[in-house]
Write a protein that holds these residues in place. Sequence first.
Motif, PDB file in Angstrom:
ATOM      1  N   ASP A  75      66.265  25.199 -84.343  1.00 26.63           N
ATOM      2  CA  ASP A  75      65.805  26.043 -84.834  1.00 26.63           C
ATOM      3  C   ASP A  75      66.855  26.094 -85.189  1.00 26.63           C
ATOM      4  O   ASP A  75      68.040  26.564 -86.296  1.00 26.63           O
ATOM      5  N   GLN A  76      68.198  24.845 -84.983  1.00 24.89           N
ATOM      6  CA  GLN A  76      69.242  24.612 -85.654  1.00 24.89           C
ATOM      7  C   GLN A  76      69.407  22.967 -86.329  1.00 24.89           C
ATOM      8  O   GLN A  76      69.199  22.702 -85.782  1.00 24.89           O
ATOM      9  N   THR A  77      70.202  23.353 -87.141  1.00 26.38           N
ATOM     10  CA  THR A  77      70.511  21.670 -87.777  1.00 26.38           C
ATOM     11  C   THR A  77      71.897  22.013 -88.809  1.00 26.38           C
ATOM     12  O   THR A  77      72.754  22.829 -88.567  1.00 26.38           O
ATOM     13  N   ILE A  78      72.524  21.122 -87.483  1.00 22.58           N
ATOM     14  CA  ILE A  78      74.230  21.332 -87.969  1.00 22.58           C
ATOM     15  C   ILE A  78      74.463  19.744 -87.533  1.00 22.58           C
ATOM     16  O   ILE A  78      73.445  18.806 -87.596  1.00 22.58           O
ATOM     17  N   ASN A 103      64.619  22.850 -90.951  1.00 25.31           N
ATOM     18  CA  ASN A 103      64.592  24.157 -90.842  1.00 25.31           C
ATOM     19  C   ASN A 103      65.444  25.677 -92.359  1.00 25.31           C
ATOM     20  O   ASN A 103      66.420  26.029 -92.570  1.00 25.31           O
ATOM     21  N   ASP A 120      68.007  30.062 -89.218  1.00 23.41           N
ATOM     22  CA  ASP A 120      68.154  30.086 -88.184  1.00 23.41           C
ATOM     23  C   ASP A 120      69.770  30.131 -87.742  1.00 23.41           C
ATOM     24  O   ASP A 120      70.270  30.389 -86.653  1.00 23.41           O
ATOM     25  N   ASN A 121      70.141  29.622 -87.801  1.00 31.65           N
ATOM     26  CA  ASN A 121      71.759  28.902 -87.885  1.00 31.65           C
ATOM     27  C   ASN A 121      72.596  29.809 -87.480  1.00 31.65           C
ATOM     28  O   ASN A 121      72.498  30.858 -88.421  1.00 31.65           O
ATOM     29  N   LEU A 122      73.395  29.919 -86.511  1.00 34.12           N
ATOM     30  CA  LEU A 122      73.847  30.668 -86.185  1.00 34.12           C
ATOM     31  C   LEU A 122      75.093  30.622 -87.062  1.00 34.12           C
ATOM     32  O   LEU A 122      75.754  31.776 -87.228  1.00 34.12           O
ATOM     33  N   THR A 123      75.629  29.669 -87.894  1.00 32.12           N
ATOM     34  CA  THR A 123      76.883  29.453 -88.642  1.00 32.12           C
ATOM     35  C   THR A 123      75.615  30.027 -90.363  1.00 32.12           C
ATOM     36  O   THR A 123      75.339  29.188 -90.417  1.00 32.12           O
ATOM     37  N   LYS A 124      76.054  31.385 -90.971  1.00 38.84           N
ATOM     38  CA  LYS A 124      75.356  31.398 -92.472  1.00 38.84           C
ATOM     39  C   LYS A 124      76.040  30.497 -93.200  1.00 38.84           C
ATOM     40  O   LYS A 124      76.758  31.307 -93.751  1.00 38.84           O
TER      41      LYS A 124
END
Length: 342
Positions: free
Chosen positions: A209-212, A294, A325-329
Motif C-alpha cells: 500500500d506504499q508508493t515510494i 495507490n 496510505d503513504n506514510l509521507t503525506k
Amino acid sequence: MKNFTIYLVILVFLFVSKVLGQETFESRAKQIANKIEKITKEEKETLKQEIEAVNVQLSEGKITQEQADKRKKELAEARAVIIEEKVTLAQNELNDLVQQKVDGKIKEDSSRVYMIRWKSSKRDKDSIHGEKRTTSQFVFAMGLNNTMVDGKLQDSNYRFMGSHFYEWGFTYNSRLMKNDNLLHAKYGLSLMYNNIRPTDNKSFVVNGDQTILEENPVHLTESRFRNVYLAVPVHLEFDFTKAGEKNGKKYFKTHKSFRFGVGGYVGINVKSKQILKFEEEDLKYKTTIKGDYNVNNFIYGLSSYIGYRELSLYFKYDLNPIFQDNLTKENNVSLGLRLDLN
C-alpha cells in the motif's frame, strides 16, 4: 523557495505584457480554444450515446447494475484517453503560442489593433443591454506543479522547472446581484493534468500500500508521473468591471477589468501513469506504465486566481494527499497562468 520567487517574477512579467498588448495573442489562443471545444463536444456526445446504450442493456435485463456501472466507468476512462490524445496537439500549439509570447516573437499589428478597437467601440455604442446575466468561458491554465509535505515544498524530490500542470475546461459565470457587477458565481467542468518529474534518477515503485521513490537501476533520461482528474471547480469571483449606462439603464460586462476569485474543486482520478525514457546501445526507449499506484480516487482542494481581463495568476492546492496510505503525506500544489476566454 528562491526558484519559486524567480518563477513568480516571470509570471508577473507575462501578466504585465498581456495588459500592454493582447489582441493578437488572444485571437490565436481563442482559435485553439475553439478547436479543443469542438473535440470535447464531439467526444462527449459519443460518450453520451455509449452510456445510453449501456442503460438500454440494463433496462432490458441483459446486464446487472454492477456491470453497467463498471462499463460506464470504462467508457468514461476510454473517452478521457481519446480526448487527451486529440487535445495534446492543440495543447502543444497553445504552449508554443505562450512561449512565443514570452520570447517576444508575437508582434502587434497596429492597423489590426486599431480595427479591433474600432469594432469593439462600435459594438459598445450599439449595445445597451451588455452581457447576459450568465455567460460561459473556455478555461486553459498551465504552470509549475509540485508537492508539499508539512508545509514544505518538495523541490528537492521533483524538478522544480520540469514539473508542470495543465488544466482546460468550461465554466459558467453568473452575476449574483441584479444591479451590481461585483459578485459572480463561477462553476464548471475541467480536466486537470498534474505532472511531477522526480530528481536523482528516481522513479515510483509500488510496495503493497506504499508508493515510494527509488533510484532506478537504469540511467533515465526522463522520469515523469502523471495524474489526470475530472474536476468540478467552483469560485466566488469579484469582477471590478464598471457598469455602463445608456438612456438611464445600466448594462454589465465581465472580464474587462481587474478580478479575482476564491473557491475550490472536487474531482475523480481518471488515469495515473508513469513515463520512463532511457537510452541503451544508441537506442532510445520509452516506457509508459499505467496503474492505480495507490493514488486517491478523489481529490478536493482550494484554488484562487487574480488577474486583469482574461489572464490571471492561478494557484491551487489539493487538501487530500496524492497517495492514499503513504506514510509521507504529499499534497499537490500548482502555480501558473490562467486564461478565461468568453
